[in-house]
Scaffold this active site. Structure first.
Site, PDB file in Angstrom:
ATOM      1  N   ASP A  44       0.818  -1.220  -0.001  1.00 39.92           N
ATOM      2  CA  ASP A  44       0.140   0.013  -0.038  1.00 39.92           C
ATOM      3  C   ASP A  44       0.863   1.180   0.130  1.00 39.92           C
ATOM      4  O   ASP A  44       0.416   2.282  -0.654  1.00 39.92           O
ATOM      5  CB  ASP A  44      -0.952   0.075   1.321  1.00 39.92           C
ATOM      6  CG  ASP A  44      -1.925  -0.975   1.266  1.00 39.92           C
ATOM      7  OD1 ASP A  44      -2.347  -1.506   0.031  1.00 39.92           O
ATOM      8  OD2 ASP A  44      -2.656  -1.600   2.176  1.00 39.92           O
ATOM      9  N   GLU A 187      -3.468  -9.227  26.735  1.00 36.36           N
ATOM     10  CA  GLU A 187      -3.988  -7.611  26.333  1.00 36.36           C
ATOM     11  C   GLU A 187      -3.548  -6.897  27.749  1.00 36.36           C
ATOM     12  O   GLU A 187      -2.968  -5.735  27.272  1.00 36.36           O
ATOM     13  CB  GLU A 187      -5.607  -7.855  26.460  1.00 36.36           C
ATOM     14  CG  GLU A 187      -6.030  -6.335  26.374  1.00 36.36           C
ATOM     15  CD  GLU A 187      -7.470  -6.304  26.345  1.00 36.36           C
ATOM     16  OE1 GLU A 187      -8.032  -4.937  26.295  1.00 36.36           O
ATOM     17  OE2 GLU A 187      -8.164  -7.271  26.329  1.00 36.36           O
ATOM     18  N   HIS A 276      -5.902 -22.049  10.686  1.00 39.18           N
ATOM     19  CA  HIS A 276      -6.039 -22.839  12.224  1.00 39.18           C
ATOM     20  C   HIS A 276      -5.612 -24.251  12.058  1.00 39.18           C
ATOM     21  O   HIS A 276      -5.063 -24.565  13.071  1.00 39.18           O
ATOM     22  CB  HIS A 276      -7.543 -23.125  12.271  1.00 39.18           C
ATOM     23  CG  HIS A 276      -8.396 -21.946  12.973  1.00 39.18           C
ATOM     24  ND1 HIS A 276      -8.717 -20.842  12.113  1.00 39.18           N
ATOM     25  CD2 HIS A 276      -8.183 -21.230  14.275  1.00 39.18           C
ATOM     26  CE1 HIS A 276      -9.493 -20.094  13.007  1.00 39.18           C
ATOM     27  NE2 HIS A 276      -9.103 -20.299  14.148  1.00 39.18           N
TER      28      HIS A 276
END
Length: 463
Positions: A44, A187, A276
């Site tokens: 990009d 997290e 997966h």
């Protein structure tokens, strides 16, 4: 992805688990997301901004990082083993601290950039405590609800069918608890480092401002456990993987100027399955979940209007019973569908479904026959008779327009909070109500245009 796939195949061929060998596939899955997204971001960066979406502009890598910067991104320890994944430019803004820039606008139009790094210790500690509690709950609840019992002969002998169905639902919760624990602690580590910082939000009603620490949030346990449809559950689970699949697979294989279609969906499904692993259980769960999601949309489209007012928004007197039914059906179905995801092997997975007579698959087949097969015309006609008297086309368009304007106003408030100089959270999932309103307006507009053309054709004097 190729190396990861080879390791998945090797793990399936060599089923004997060796406690002395570290399973690296988990870390590889995280690296696969990081490296593939980094490749797209670099690509990009070579394009003109006019050809990119807003997200692509924000994440494009215009200057290639140094080796130490790239390795720091790829092997950042708090997210190395269990995730979460994130884009390189997010990590780069954290490294150079521009993530914390505060932008003040003067009356003259000039801007002043200041830097303030908020404290994250309290939020990170809260996440750590939550993660520990999830793991403790998991270790305790497995003493009473276990996969071993569900796979034993006692399961079908001692428990009636309805209890077995709810047992699989409870068993599904026990599977999720360990993920809640691992992802919440991870997290919290990212929040402690500052990487979880996501700007600040000012409540438009109360005027109170708070810092957001959800940049790398990967799970929303409350939303998942109280979800009433497949859309909510999938949006609340493994959130960063969903973003990766959406932004770097689903939208990337869609030709420019076109809407995502079957090819995009198929490519996303295949990528997710290969990512997966190769075990049959993954595919049983994914395929079953896809069919259940499709059936859920059929029921929502045909049954939900019965329980709301003619405007399609205001809940009717029995809407609460509809919501409760959706919750029970969705949670029971997911408890059934996710079993192969943990069992992995084909025969034991099918045996687990057989212990409850494949009831979800049978319900899916019956539903698709009723709403997509020969009885479709009669079923939909009968259900429409139960719906409130519809509004006129002009009234419906007016109400839908007001709904969209209010949604736009709410989004403008959220996206206008740019005081910290970083992009606000991407709106990944618009509510089904938005799509319904847009679809209704498009259908009504086309209907009105057709009626007007027919009228002019039959009444030449009004041309």
């Amino acid at each position: 992805m190729g190396h990861l796939f080879i390791n998945h195949v090797e793990a399936q061929i060599k089923p004997d688990f060796d406690v002395n060998v570290i399973d690296i596939t988990g870390a590889q899955m995280v690296l696969c997301m990081k490296l593939s997204s980094f490749g797209w971001n670099v690509y990009d960066g070579t394009l003109s901004e006019s050809s990119l979406s807003e997200l692509q502009k924000d994440r494009a890598v215009r200057k290639h990082p140094s080796l130490i910067e790239f390795l720091s991104y790829a092997f950042f320890f708090p997210s190395l083993m269990t995730g979460p994944s994130y884009d390189y430019m997010e990590f780069a803004r954290w490294m150079d601290l521009s993530m914390f820039d505060v932008i003040h606008k003067k009356a003259s139009g000039d801007t002043i950039v200041k830097r303030r790094i908020p404290r994250s210790g309290r939020v990170a500690t809260k996440k750590l405590v939550q993660g520990i509690l999830w793991i403790v709950l998991w270790t305790q609840i497995t003493n009473y609800i276990s996969l071993e019992y569900a796979q034993s002969d006692k399961f079908t002998v001692e428990l009636p069918f309805i209890v077995r169905a709810f047992y699989l639902y409870a068993l599904g919760i026990t599977y999720r608890l360990k993920y809640y624990g691992a992802w919440t602690i991870s997290e919290g580590a990212c929040i402690l480092s500052g990487l979880g910082f996501n700007g600040k939000y000012t409540n438009p009603k109360t005027g109170k401002t708070k810092y957001l620490w959800n940049r790398v949030q990967n799970i929303d346990p409350w939303a998942f456990e109280t979800g009433q449809n497949t859309h909510i559950l999938l949006a609340a689970w493994n959130m960063n993987t969903n973003k990766w699949l959406k932004n770097y697979v689903y939208l990337r294989v869609t030709p420019k100027g076109r809407k995502p279609g079957f090819r995009s969906t198929l490519a996303t499904f295949v990528t997710s399955a290969l990512w997966h692993g190769t075990r049959p259980g993954y595919y049983l769960t994914f395929v079953g979940g896809a069919f259940f999601q499709s059936v859920g949309k059929l029921f929502r489209r045909n049954l939900r209007p019965i329980f709301v007012s003619a405007d399609g928004v205001t809940p009717g007197p029995y809407k609460v019973y509809y919501d409760i039914t959706c919750f029970v059906v969705t949670q029971l179905a997911f408890g059934y569908i996710v079993q192969p995801f943990i069992i992995l092997d084909l025969k034991p997975s099918l045996a687990m479904w057989a212990s409850v007579y494949y009831y979800v698959h049978i319900a899916i087949a019956i539903s698709m026959f009723l709403f997509l097969g020969p009885p479709k015309k009669y079923i939909t006609k009968a259900l429409k008779k139960l719906q409130p008297v519809p509004l006129s086309h002009s009234e419906q368009i007016k109400i839908d327009s007001l709904r969209l304007k209010q949604i736009k106003a709410d989004l403008d408030i959220l996206t206008s909070q740019t005081s910290l100089g970083i992009p606000q959270p991407d709106i990944d999932h618009l509510d089904d109500e938005i799509h319904d309103a847009i679809r209704e307006m498009d259908e009504l507009r086309a209907d009105l245009i057709q009626q007007l053309q027919d009228f002019r054709a039959t009444h030449p004097a009004h041309r």
